[in-house]
Motif scaffolding. Structure first.
Motif, PDB file in Angstrom:
ATOM      1  N   GLU A 183      -9.516   6.871  -7.668  1.00 54.13           N
ATOM      2  CA  GLU A 183      -8.194   7.478  -7.780  1.00 54.13           C
ATOM      3  C   GLU A 183      -7.498   7.417  -6.418  1.00 54.13           C
ATOM      4  OE1 GLU A 183      -6.953   8.380 -10.545  1.00 54.13           O
ATOM      5  OE2 GLU A 183      -8.619   8.815 -11.896  1.00 54.13           O
ATOM      6  N   ASN A 184      -6.257   6.935  -6.402  1.00 55.62           N
ATOM      7  CA  ASN A 184      -5.476   6.841  -5.170  1.00 55.62           C
ATOM      8  C   ASN A 184      -4.354   7.873  -5.175  1.00 55.62           C
ATOM      9  OD1 ASN A 184      -6.961   4.609  -4.257  1.00 55.62           O
ATOM     10  ND2 ASN A 184      -5.614   3.165  -5.286  1.00 55.62           N
ATOM     11  N   LEU A 185      -4.230   8.594  -4.069  1.00 53.48           N
ATOM     12  CA  LEU A 185      -3.208   9.624  -3.953  1.00 53.48           C
ATOM     13  C   LEU A 185      -2.254   9.310  -2.815  1.00 53.48           C
ATOM     14  CD1 LEU A 185      -6.085  11.203  -4.765  1.00 53.48           C
ATOM     15  CD2 LEU A 185      -4.572  13.178  -4.646  1.00 53.48           C
ATOM     16  N   SER A 186      -0.974   9.541  -3.059  1.00 49.80           N
ATOM     17  CA  SER A 186       0.043   9.527  -2.018  1.00 49.80           C
ATOM     18  C   SER A 186       0.315  10.972  -1.626  1.00 49.80           C
ATOM     19  CB  SER A 186       1.326   8.862  -2.519  1.00 49.80           C
ATOM     20  OG  SER A 186       2.360   8.955  -1.551  1.00 49.80           O
ATOM     21  N   LEU A 187       0.282  11.261  -0.335  1.00 47.77           N
ATOM     22  CA  LEU A 187       0.432  12.631   0.156  1.00 47.77           C
ATOM     23  C   LEU A 187       1.750  12.774   0.910  1.00 47.77           C
ATOM     24  CD1 LEU A 187      -0.690  15.482   0.796  1.00 47.77           C
ATOM     25  CD2 LEU A 187      -1.811  14.482   2.788  1.00 47.77           C
TER      26      LEU A 187
ATOM     27  N   LYS B 272       0.835  -1.204   0.000  1.00 47.08           N
ATOM     28  CA  LYS B 272       0.000   0.000   0.000  1.00 47.08           C
ATOM     29  C   LYS B 272       0.869   1.253   0.000  1.00 47.08           C
ATOM     30  CE  LYS B 272      -1.599   1.724   3.844  1.00 47.08           C
ATOM     31  NZ  LYS B 272      -1.217   3.150   3.771  1.00 47.08           N
ATOM     32  N   LYS B 273       0.577   2.184  -0.919  1.00 49.39           N
ATOM     33  CA  LYS B 273       1.262   3.473  -0.947  1.00 49.39           C
ATOM     34  C   LYS B 273       0.285   4.642  -0.931  1.00 49.39           C
ATOM     35  CE  LYS B 273       5.545   2.417  -0.731  1.00 49.39           C
ATOM     36  NZ  LYS B 273       6.371   2.917   0.403  1.00 49.39           N
ATOM     37  N   ALA B 274      -0.988   4.377  -1.165  1.00 51.68           N
ATOM     38  CA  ALA B 274      -1.977   5.455  -1.191  1.00 51.68           C
ATOM     39  C   ALA B 274      -2.319   5.909   0.220  1.00 51.68           C
ATOM     40  CB  ALA B 274      -3.243   4.990  -1.908  1.00 51.68           C
ATOM     41  N   ASP B 275      -2.479   7.220   0.389  1.00 52.84           N
ATOM     42  CA  ASP B 275      -2.920   7.797   1.661  1.00 52.84           C
ATOM     43  C   ASP B 275      -4.383   8.238   1.606  1.00 52.84           C
ATOM     44  OD1 ASP B 275      -0.302   7.754   2.989  1.00 52.84           O
ATOM     45  OD2 ASP B 275       0.257   9.260   1.506  1.00 52.84           O
ATOM     46  N   ILE B 276      -4.852   8.536   0.402  1.00 52.96           N
ATOM     47  CA  ILE B 276      -6.219   9.018   0.209  1.00 52.96           C
ATOM     48  C   ILE B 276      -6.806   8.314  -1.006  1.00 52.96           C
ATOM     49  CG2 ILE B 276      -7.657  11.031  -0.380  1.00 52.96           C
ATOM     50  CD1 ILE B 276      -5.511  12.763   0.985  1.00 52.96           C
ATOM     51  N   GLN B 277      -8.068   7.924  -0.906  1.00 46.98           N
ATOM     52  CA  GLN B 277      -8.769   7.360  -2.056  1.00 46.98           C
ATOM     53  C   GLN B 277      -9.993   8.212  -2.361  1.00 46.98           C
ATOM     54  OE1 GLN B 277     -11.220   3.457  -2.305  1.00 46.98           O
ATOM     55  NE2 GLN B 277      -9.169   2.903  -3.043  1.00 46.98           N
ATOM     56  N   VAL B 278     -10.152   8.538  -3.647  1.00 48.24           N
ATOM     57  CA  VAL B 278     -11.281   9.340  -4.103  1.00 48.24           C
ATOM     58  C   VAL B 278     -12.117   8.484  -5.048  1.00 48.24           C
ATOM     59  CG1 VAL B 278     -12.001  11.457  -5.275  1.00 48.24           C
ATOM     60  CG2 VAL B 278      -9.888  11.440  -3.926  1.00 48.24           C
TER      61      VAL B 278
END
Length: 273
Positions: free
Chosen positions: A102-106, A83-89
Motif C-alpha cells: 500500500e502506497n500513501l501520499s502524506l 512517484k507520488k507516494a511518500d510511505i510504502q507499507v
C-alpha cells in the motif's frame, strides 16, 4: 458515526511531524491506535497481519531503489518520474501469506495554512506528459515567464517579467482552458495519484492546531481525493491564474526554478467534505 469519522479523523497528540513519524507508527501497529485505525480504513484487520514493514520513500530515488520498492524494469522510468507516494507499507497476512503493498501520499498542514504545492515541473515536461500543442506550451511559458515580454509588451503588464492569463490573447487562453477541461481526469491522476509502482493509493492529511498542539488526521482513498479536488470549472482566477476545480495553477516564482508551473491545493478542504 458520521462520514468524517468513517473515513478516519480523530485527535492525536504527537508523532506526526514527518514521514518518519508516520512510518514508525505503522511499524508499531500492534500497539499504536492510529496505525490500527489506518489499517482498518485500508481494509485490513491488524490482528490477522503476520508481518508489516513500512518505509519512508525518499524524494529522489535511484533506479535500484525503485526496483526495491516494486518497480519493473519496463516501467522504472515512469515510476521515478511520476512517484507520488511518500510511505510504502508492505503487509503479510496470516490467512493466505500473500504480500500486500500500500502506497500513501502524506500532506501536513497547520490549521492556518492555505495551500500546499502538489506538483511542479517545467512547461516542456508537462507538454511531454500530456501532449498539448506548441501554442498551448507558448501560452504557459508566457504565463511562467519562461518567455519574457519585450520592452514594448511590458508597458501594460502587472508583472514586467511575464504575463498573467487575463493579459494574453483571448483565443490562446480559451484553447488552453479547453485542453485542461478535456484532459482533466488524466491531469488530476498525474498530479495527485501518479503512475507506476509508486503511485499513491491513499491520501493521509495531518492537521496541527498551533494553539493547542493537537493533531487530527483524515485518510482517504486516492480516487475519492482526485474526484473531490477535480470538482468545479476550469477557468481563469480573479488574479489571472488558472483554476482547475479546486486546484490552482500558478507560476512557481522564487528559487531555484521560478519559471516552472506549479499546481497547488488546500488539503484541509478534505476535512469539510
Amino acid at each position: 458515526m458520521n462520514q468524517r469519522q468513517l473515513i478516519g479523523s480523530q485527535t492525536a497528540r504527537g508523532g506526526f511531524e514527518n514521514e518518519e513519524d508516520i512510518t514508525l507508527k505503522f511499524n508499531n501497529y500492534k500497539t499504536d491506535r492510529e496505525a490500527q485505525e489506518w489499517l482498518s480504513i485500508m481494509g485490513y484487520d491488524y490482528k490477522r497481519i503476520k508481518s508489516l514493514n513500512a518505509i519512508a520513500i525518499p524524494v529522489r530515488i535511484s533506479r535500484i531503489k525503485a526496483i526495491e520498492l516494486g518497480a519493473t524494469e519496463e516501467l522504472i522510468d515512469n515510476t521515478i518520474k511520476f512517484k507520488k507516494a511518500d510511505i510504502q507499507v508492505l503487509l503479510d497476512i496470516f490467512v493466505d501469506n500473500v504480500l500486500y503493498r500500500e502506497n500513501l501520499s502524506l500532506k501536513k498542514s497547520n490549521t492556518n495554512a492555505n495551500f500546499n504545492q502538489i506538483d511542479k515541473r517545467r512547461v516542456d515536461t508537462y507538454q511531454e506528459m500530456w501532449g498539448f500543442n506548441d501554442k498551448i506550451a507558448e501560452t504557459l511559458k508566457k504565463f511562467t515567464g519562461e518567455i519574457i515580454p519585450n520592452d514594448e509588451e511590458k508597458i501594460d503588464l502587472r508583472d514586467k517579467r511575464r504575463w498573467y492569463l487575463d493579459e494574453l490573447n483571448t483565443d490562446d487562453v480559451q484553447e488552453l482552458i479547453a485542453f485542461f477541461r478535456y484532459n482533466k481526469v488524466q491531469i488530476f491522476n498525474d498530479i495527485l495519484k501518479g503512475r507506476g509502482a509508486l503511485a499513491a493509493e491513499w491520501f493521509l492529511v495531518t492537521r496541527k492546531n498551533n494553539e493547542t498542539g493537537h493533531i487530527d488526521w483524515i485518510l482517504r482513498d486516492i480516487n475519492s481525493v482526485t474526484n473531490f479536488f477535480s470538482q468545479g470549472e476550469v477557468e481563469i482566477s480573479s488574479r489571472g491564474g488558472l483554476k482547475i476545480g479546486r486546484i490552482k495553477v500558478q507560476r512557481k516564482g522564487g528559487t531555484p526554478d521560478p519559471q516552472s508551473l506549479q499546481f497547488k491545493m488546500s488539503p484541509l478542504d478534505l476535512f469539510n467534505d
